[in-house]
Design a protein around this motif. Sequence first.
Motif, short mmCIF file in Angstrom:
data_model
loop_
_atom_site.label_atom_id
_atom_site.label_comp_id
_atom_site.label_asym_id
_atom_site.label_seq_id
_atom_site.Cartn_x
_atom_site.Cartn_y
_atom_site.Cartn_z
N LYS A 32 35.74 -11.08 47.73
CA LYS A 32 36.44 -12.34 47.92
C LYS A 32 37.60 -12.44 46.94
O LYS A 32 37.50 -11.95 45.80
CB LYS A 32 35.49 -13.53 47.81
CG LYS A 32 34.59 -13.56 46.58
CD LYS A 32 33.60 -14.71 46.71
CE LYS A 32 32.88 -14.98 45.40
NZ LYS A 32 32.08 -16.20 45.44
N LYS A 33 38.68 -13.05 47.39
CA LYS A 33 39.90 -13.10 46.59
C LYS A 33 40.61 -14.42 46.79
O LYS A 33 40.68 -14.95 47.91
CB LYS A 33 40.90 -12.02 47.07
CG LYS A 33 40.49 -10.60 46.88
CD LYS A 33 40.33 -10.19 45.44
CE LYS A 33 41.59 -9.92 44.68
NZ LYS A 33 41.30 -9.61 43.25
N ARG A 34 41.18 -14.92 45.70
CA ARG A 34 42.16 -16.00 45.84
C ARG A 34 43.39 -15.43 46.55
O ARG A 34 43.71 -14.25 46.35
CB ARG A 34 42.56 -16.48 44.45
CG ARG A 34 43.52 -17.60 44.55
CD ARG A 34 44.14 -18.04 43.30
NE ARG A 34 45.15 -19.04 43.69
CZ ARG A 34 45.71 -19.87 42.88
NH1 ARG A 34 45.41 -19.83 41.61
NH2 ARG A 34 46.59 -20.72 43.31
N GLY A 35 44.06 -16.22 47.36
CA GLY A 35 45.29 -15.75 47.99
C GLY A 35 45.09 -15.45 49.46
O GLY A 35 44.19 -15.96 50.09
N LYS A 36 45.97 -14.62 49.96
CA LYS A 36 46.05 -14.39 51.41
C LYS A 36 44.98 -13.42 51.91
O LYS A 36 44.44 -12.61 51.14
CB LYS A 36 47.43 -13.82 51.75
CG LYS A 36 48.54 -14.79 51.51
CD LYS A 36 48.47 -15.90 52.56
CE LYS A 36 49.39 -17.06 52.25
NZ LYS A 36 49.00 -18.29 52.94
N VAL A 37 44.73 -13.45 53.19
CA VAL A 37 43.78 -12.52 53.82
C VAL A 37 44.24 -11.08 53.56
O VAL A 37 43.42 -10.18 53.39
CB VAL A 37 43.65 -12.81 55.33
CG1 VAL A 37 42.78 -11.77 56.01
CG2 VAL A 37 43.09 -14.20 55.57
N GLY A 38 45.57 -10.88 53.47
CA GLY A 38 46.11 -9.54 53.18
C GLY A 38 45.59 -9.02 51.84
O GLY A 38 45.35 -7.82 51.68
N GLU A 39 45.41 -9.91 50.87
CA GLU A 39 44.89 -9.48 49.56
C GLU A 39 43.42 -9.10 49.66
O GLU A 39 42.96 -8.15 49.03
CB GLU A 39 45.11 -10.58 48.52
CG GLU A 39 46.58 -10.67 48.15
CD GLU A 39 46.89 -11.87 47.28
OE1 GLU A 39 46.17 -12.10 46.30
OE2 GLU A 39 47.87 -12.57 47.62
N LEU A 40 42.67 -9.85 50.48
CA LEU A 40 41.28 -9.48 50.73
C LEU A 40 41.23 -8.12 51.42
O LEU A 40 40.41 -7.26 51.06
CB LEU A 40 40.62 -10.55 51.61
CG LEU A 40 39.23 -10.21 52.15
CD1 LEU A 40 38.22 -10.13 51.00
CD2 LEU A 40 38.78 -11.25 53.19
N ALA A 41 42.13 -7.90 52.38
CA ALA A 41 42.16 -6.62 53.10
C ALA A 41 42.43 -5.48 52.12
O ALA A 41 41.81 -4.41 52.22
CB ALA A 41 43.22 -6.66 54.20
N SER A 42 43.33 -5.68 51.14
CA SER A 42 43.61 -4.63 50.15
C SER A 42 42.38 -4.38 49.29
O SER A 42 42.05 -3.24 48.96
CB SER A 42 44.77 -5.04 49.23
OG SER A 42 45.89 -5.32 50.00
N ALA A 43 41.68 -5.47 48.92
CA ALA A 43 40.46 -5.31 48.11
C ALA A 43 39.42 -4.51 48.89
O ALA A 43 38.70 -3.68 48.33
CB ALA A 43 39.91 -6.68 47.71
#
Length: 243
Positions: A45-56
């Motif tokens: 889980k990440k603060r920010g955009k779904v794109g950041e979750l996808a990178s994680a």
Amino acid sequence: MCGIVGYIGTRQASDLLVTGLKRLEYRGYDSAGVAVVNGSVSIRKKRGKVGELASALEASPVHGTLGIGHTRWATHGAPNDVNAHPHTAPNGRFARVHNGIIENYGAIRKRLIADGYTFHSDTDTEALVHLIDDVQRKTRLSLAEAVRQALTQVRGTYGIVVVSEDDPDMLIAARLGSPRILGLGEGENFVASDASPLIEHTRHVVYLNDGEMAVVRRDGYEVFSIEGAPVAKEVHELEWDLE
Ligand code: GLU
């Protein structure tokens, strides 16, 4: 209003969840996360955009054919990685996502802390996760029944979805004041906040009404009222496309 998508089937859940969350981005949000079940529950889980979750997820993939995804619009607690959903029970056995507000979370939280529960986030959501755990621990009921009983103790609005490592063939969904729709496929099923994440996978949907919950498996689903009575649902055909 933010969003939820859940998947149970034979395909890898995390890609489907990320694509589904992207379809729900228009609803607005500040953080995103997924939980995938494969023996145990893995969370990213990440603060920010779904794109950041996808990178994680690219950096640290999760594998499994059962999972839930969430975009959060913070109401209780700052938008950060810790407060992002999913939230897990103390032993990590089950995970839950929630859209909405648990109005009496303060009293529930206070009681559970007195009973020995530790809270890791500032969210109202975590109070309901621990309440479900508390009901299940005390009653030894099935998780679905513990969710149902816990929901009778909360005031507020919710669209929730729960997955557990104890039953890898089950998604539990419930709705009060926050839309919830089931998408029915062949050997796979979906749960979402609206039809946009479902439409590329199936046209057959079931709309949950307020005060209803569903137990969704790979080969079927059952719907109950929060009072525990079975509810017969009509399957609708979606007629619109993504555009
Ligand atoms: N009230 C919950 C929170 O602040 C859920 C917010 C939402 O609807 O995304 O975490």
